[in-house]
Enzyme design. Structure first.
Site, short mmCIF file in Angstrom:
data_model
loop_
_atom_site.label_atom_id
_atom_site.label_comp_id
_atom_site.label_asym_id
_atom_site.label_seq_id
_atom_site.Cartn_x
_atom_site.Cartn_y
_atom_site.Cartn_z
N CYS A 83 24.80 -26.40 8.07
CA CYS A 83 23.98 -27.29 7.24
C CYS A 83 23.93 -28.70 7.83
O CYS A 83 23.26 -28.89 8.84
CB CYS A 83 24.49 -27.24 5.81
SG CYS A 83 23.30 -27.89 4.63
N HIS A 174 26.16 -21.96 4.34
CA HIS A 174 27.59 -22.29 4.36
C HIS A 174 28.48 -21.05 4.23
O HIS A 174 28.95 -20.75 3.11
CB HIS A 174 27.91 -23.18 3.15
CG HIS A 174 27.30 -24.53 3.17
ND1 HIS A 174 27.93 -25.63 3.68
CD2 HIS A 174 26.11 -24.96 2.71
CE1 HIS A 174 27.15 -26.70 3.53
NE2 HIS A 174 26.04 -26.31 2.95
N GLU A 176 31.47 -20.84 4.89
CA GLU A 176 32.80 -21.28 4.45
C GLU A 176 32.94 -21.31 2.93
O GLU A 176 34.04 -21.43 2.41
CB GLU A 176 33.11 -22.67 5.05
CG GLU A 176 32.38 -23.86 4.44
CD GLU A 176 30.92 -24.03 4.90
OE1 GLU A 176 30.40 -23.12 5.56
OE2 GLU A 176 30.32 -25.07 4.56
N1 GLN Z 1 20.74 -32.38 3.19
C1 GLN Z 1 21.99 -32.78 3.75
C2 GLN Z 1 21.76 -33.74 4.93
O1 GLN Z 1 20.66 -33.93 5.34
C3 GLN Z 1 22.80 -31.60 4.23
C4 GLN Z 1 23.32 -30.84 3.05
C5 GLN Z 1 24.55 -30.00 3.35
O2 GLN Z 1 25.21 -30.15 4.37
N2 GLN Z 1 24.88 -29.14 2.40
O3 GLN Z 1 22.69 -34.31 5.40
#
Ligand code: GLN
Length: 195
Positions: A83, A174, A176
Protein backbone atom coordinates in the site's frame (compact mmCIF):
# COMPACT_ATOMS: atom_id res chain seq x y z
CA UNK A 1 22.77 -17.19 3.44
CA UNK A 2 19.41 -16.99 5.24
CA UNK A 3 17.55 -13.70 4.77
CA UNK A 4 17.65 -11.01 7.43
CA UNK A 5 14.55 -8.88 7.38
CA UNK A 6 13.94 -5.23 8.12
CA UNK A 7 10.65 -3.39 8.41
CA UNK A 8 10.63 0.38 7.91
CA UNK A 9 9.36 1.58 11.29
CA UNK A 10 8.83 5.31 10.84
CA UNK A 11 5.01 5.36 10.82
CA UNK A 12 2.18 3.02 9.83
CA UNK A 13 1.37 -0.63 10.46
CA UNK A 14 4.96 -1.91 10.67
CA UNK A 15 4.31 -3.95 13.83
CA UNK A 16 1.87 -6.14 11.86
CA UNK A 17 4.63 -7.10 9.40
CA UNK A 18 6.97 -7.82 12.32
CA UNK A 19 4.31 -10.15 13.80
CA UNK A 20 3.72 -11.83 10.43
CA UNK A 21 7.44 -12.58 9.94
CA UNK A 22 7.77 -13.80 13.55
CA UNK A 23 4.87 -16.18 13.06
CA UNK A 24 5.84 -17.63 9.66
CA UNK A 25 9.61 -17.66 10.10
CA UNK A 26 10.46 -17.50 13.82
CA UNK A 27 14.22 -18.00 13.33
CA UNK A 28 14.61 -15.12 10.88
CA UNK A 29 16.57 -12.16 12.22
CA UNK A 30 14.33 -9.13 12.19
CA UNK A 31 15.09 -5.42 12.63
CA UNK A 32 13.10 -2.20 12.73
CA UNK A 33 14.60 0.20 10.21
CA UNK A 34 14.77 3.98 10.55
CA UNK A 35 18.29 5.01 9.50
CA UNK A 36 20.81 4.07 6.79
CA UNK A 37 22.88 2.29 9.46
CA UNK A 38 19.90 0.10 10.40
CA UNK A 39 19.60 -0.92 6.76
CA UNK A 40 23.13 -2.37 6.72
CA UNK A 41 21.86 -5.31 8.75
CA UNK A 42 19.27 -6.62 6.31
CA UNK A 43 18.87 -8.38 2.97
CA UNK A 44 15.07 -8.05 2.73
CA UNK A 45 13.14 -4.87 3.50
CA UNK A 46 9.41 -4.37 3.95
CA UNK A 47 7.86 -0.91 3.63
CA UNK A 48 4.46 -1.08 5.37
CA UNK A 49 1.15 0.74 4.96
CA UNK A 50 0.85 4.25 6.32
CA UNK A 51 0.90 7.80 5.03
CA UNK A 52 3.20 8.02 2.02
CA UNK A 53 3.79 11.79 2.06
CA UNK A 54 4.87 11.80 5.73
CA UNK A 55 7.03 8.70 5.54
CA UNK A 56 8.56 9.83 2.24
CA UNK A 57 9.65 13.14 3.80
CA UNK A 58 11.17 11.42 6.81
CA UNK A 59 12.93 8.79 4.67
CA UNK A 60 14.44 11.62 2.69
CA UNK A 61 15.45 13.54 5.82
CA UNK A 62 17.08 10.53 7.54
CA UNK A 63 18.94 9.54 4.36
CA UNK A 64 17.13 6.20 4.42
CA UNK A 65 15.65 6.70 0.95
CA UNK A 66 19.07 7.21 -0.64
CA UNK A 67 20.45 4.17 1.17
CA UNK A 68 17.60 1.94 -0.04
CA UNK A 69 18.05 3.13 -3.64
CA UNK A 70 21.77 2.40 -3.49
CA UNK A 71 21.33 -1.10 -2.07
CA UNK A 72 18.73 -2.05 -4.70
CA UNK A 73 20.95 -0.72 -7.47
CA UNK A 74 23.80 -2.83 -6.05
CA UNK A 75 21.41 -5.81 -6.12
CA UNK A 76 22.02 -6.47 -2.44
CA UNK A 77 18.49 -5.78 -1.19
CA UNK A 78 15.01 -7.11 -1.93
CA UNK A 79 12.13 -4.75 -1.12
CA UNK A 80 8.40 -5.29 -0.71
CA UNK A 81 6.04 -2.36 -0.29
CA UNK A 82 2.42 -2.81 0.85
CA UNK A 83 0.00 0.00 0.00
CA UNK A 84 1.95 3.10 1.14
CA UNK A 85 5.09 1.05 0.51
CA UNK A 86 4.10 0.47 -3.10
CA UNK A 87 3.47 4.22 -3.53
CA UNK A 88 6.94 4.98 -2.16
CA UNK A 89 8.54 2.44 -4.51
CA UNK A 90 6.81 3.82 -7.62
CA UNK A 91 8.51 5.83 -10.30
CA UNK A 92 5.53 8.20 -10.58
CA UNK A 93 2.46 9.09 -8.57
CA UNK A 94 -0.52 10.53 -10.45
CA UNK A 95 -1.19 14.18 -9.54
CA UNK A 96 1.39 14.28 -6.71
CA UNK A 97 4.97 15.40 -6.71
CA UNK A 98 5.80 13.61 -3.46
CA UNK A 99 9.12 12.01 -2.50
CA UNK A 100 9.48 8.45 -3.78
CA UNK A 101 12.21 5.91 -4.41
CA UNK A 102 11.46 5.25 -8.09
CA UNK A 103 12.62 1.63 -7.86
CA UNK A 104 9.53 0.07 -9.44
CA UNK A 105 8.80 1.31 -12.96
CA UNK A 106 5.11 1.94 -12.34
CA UNK A 107 2.71 4.86 -12.07
CA UNK A 108 0.30 4.62 -9.14
CA UNK A 109 -3.00 6.31 -8.45
CA UNK A 110 -3.45 6.94 -4.73
CA UNK A 111 -6.76 6.26 -2.98
CA UNK A 112 -7.99 4.62 -6.18
CA UNK A 113 -10.90 2.81 -4.53
CA UNK A 114 -12.05 5.84 -2.50
CA UNK A 115 -11.36 7.09 1.02
CA UNK A 116 -11.05 5.31 4.37
CA UNK A 117 -14.80 4.56 4.48
CA UNK A 118 -14.41 2.66 1.23
CA UNK A 119 -11.95 0.18 2.71
CA UNK A 120 -12.85 -3.45 1.99
CA UNK A 121 -11.56 -7.00 1.76
CA UNK A 122 -11.97 -9.42 -1.09
CA UNK A 123 -10.30 -12.45 -2.61
CA UNK A 124 -7.48 -11.52 -4.95
CA UNK A 125 -5.63 -13.89 -7.29
CA UNK A 126 -1.85 -13.62 -7.24
CA UNK A 127 0.34 -15.33 -9.84
CA UNK A 128 2.36 -18.08 -8.28
CA UNK A 129 -0.02 -18.77 -5.37
CA UNK A 130 -2.29 -21.78 -5.76
CA UNK A 131 -5.35 -20.05 -4.25
CA UNK A 132 -6.39 -16.40 -3.79
CA UNK A 133 -5.26 -14.24 -0.88
CA UNK A 134 -7.74 -12.15 1.08
CA UNK A 135 -6.85 -8.68 -0.12
CA UNK A 136 -7.36 -5.98 2.52
CA UNK A 137 -7.66 -2.63 0.73
CA UNK A 138 -7.39 0.52 2.88
CA UNK A 139 -7.30 3.73 0.84
CA UNK A 140 -5.45 1.52 -1.59
CA UNK A 141 -3.52 2.63 -4.67
CA UNK A 142 -3.64 0.91 -8.06
CA UNK A 143 -1.01 0.64 -10.77
CA UNK A 144 -2.10 2.56 -13.87
CA UNK A 145 1.02 2.28 -16.04
CA UNK A 146 4.10 0.09 -16.02
CA UNK A 147 7.33 -0.39 -17.93
CA UNK A 148 8.63 -3.42 -19.84
CA UNK A 149 10.66 -4.76 -16.88
CA UNK A 150 7.59 -5.00 -14.66
CA UNK A 151 5.63 -8.24 -14.20
CA UNK A 152 1.99 -7.81 -13.31
CA UNK A 153 1.17 -10.40 -10.64
CA UNK A 154 -2.38 -9.61 -9.64
CA UNK A 155 -5.51 -7.75 -10.63
CA UNK A 156 -8.66 -6.96 -8.70
CA UNK A 157 -11.74 -5.94 -10.68
CA UNK A 158 -9.49 -5.42 -13.69
CA UNK A 159 -7.14 -3.06 -11.80
CA UNK A 160 -3.49 -3.93 -11.25
CA UNK A 161 -2.83 -4.47 -7.53
CA UNK A 162 0.46 -6.42 -7.49
CA UNK A 163 3.61 -5.89 -9.55
CA UNK A 164 7.24 -6.99 -9.43
CA UNK A 165 10.43 -5.77 -11.06
CA UNK A 166 13.30 -8.12 -10.26
CA UNK A 167 13.62 -8.00 -6.45
CA UNK A 168 11.18 -5.16 -5.90
CA UNK A 169 7.57 -6.09 -5.17
CA UNK A 170 4.57 -3.84 -4.63
CA UNK A 171 1.07 -4.79 -3.48
CA UNK A 172 -1.91 -2.46 -3.09
CA UNK A 173 -3.32 -4.55 -0.26
CA UNK A 174 -2.14 -5.61 3.20
CA UNK A 175 -1.33 -9.33 3.68
CA UNK A 176 0.08 -8.42 7.12
CA UNK A 177 -3.48 -7.77 8.32
CA UNK A 178 -4.54 -11.38 7.69
CA UNK A 179 -3.32 -14.70 9.11
CA UNK A 180 -2.20 -15.83 5.66
CA UNK A 181 1.60 -15.54 5.57
CA UNK A 182 2.16 -17.03 2.10
CA UNK A 183 3.20 -13.68 0.64
CA UNK A 184 5.66 -13.07 3.46
CA UNK A 185 7.20 -16.52 2.97
CA UNK A 186 7.36 -15.96 -0.78
CA UNK A 187 9.10 -12.60 -0.30
CA UNK A 188 11.67 -14.22 2.01
CA UNK A 189 12.53 -16.57 -0.85
CA UNK A 190 13.54 -13.69 -3.19
CA UNK A 191 17.22 -14.27 -3.98
CA UNK A 192 19.67 -11.50 -3.06
CA UNK A 193 22.82 -12.55 -4.94
CA UNK A 194 25.23 -9.85 -3.77
CA UNK A 195 24.52 -10.12 -0.03
N1 GLN B 1 -3.50 6.32 0.80
C1 GLN B 1 -2.33 6.19 1.61
C2 GLN B 1 -1.18 7.03 1.04
O1 GLN B 1 -1.30 7.55 -0.03
C3 GLN B 1 -1.89 4.75 1.71
C4 GLN B 1 -2.84 3.99 2.57
C5 GLN B 1 -2.26 2.74 3.20
O2 GLN B 1 -1.05 2.53 3.23
N2 GLN B 1 -3.13 1.93 3.76
O3 GLN B 1 -0.20 7.17 1.68
Amino acid sequence: MPPTVGVVAIQGDFSKHVEAIRSCSPDTKLFEIRTPEDLDQVTHLIIPGGESTTVGLLMQRYGLGEAIIKRVQQRSLAVWGTCMGMILLAKSVENHDQYRLGLLDITVRRNAFGTQVHSFEDETDIDGLDSPVMGVYIRAPIVTEWGPMVKILGKYQGQVVAARQENVLGTSFHPELTDDTRMHLWFLSFPVPES
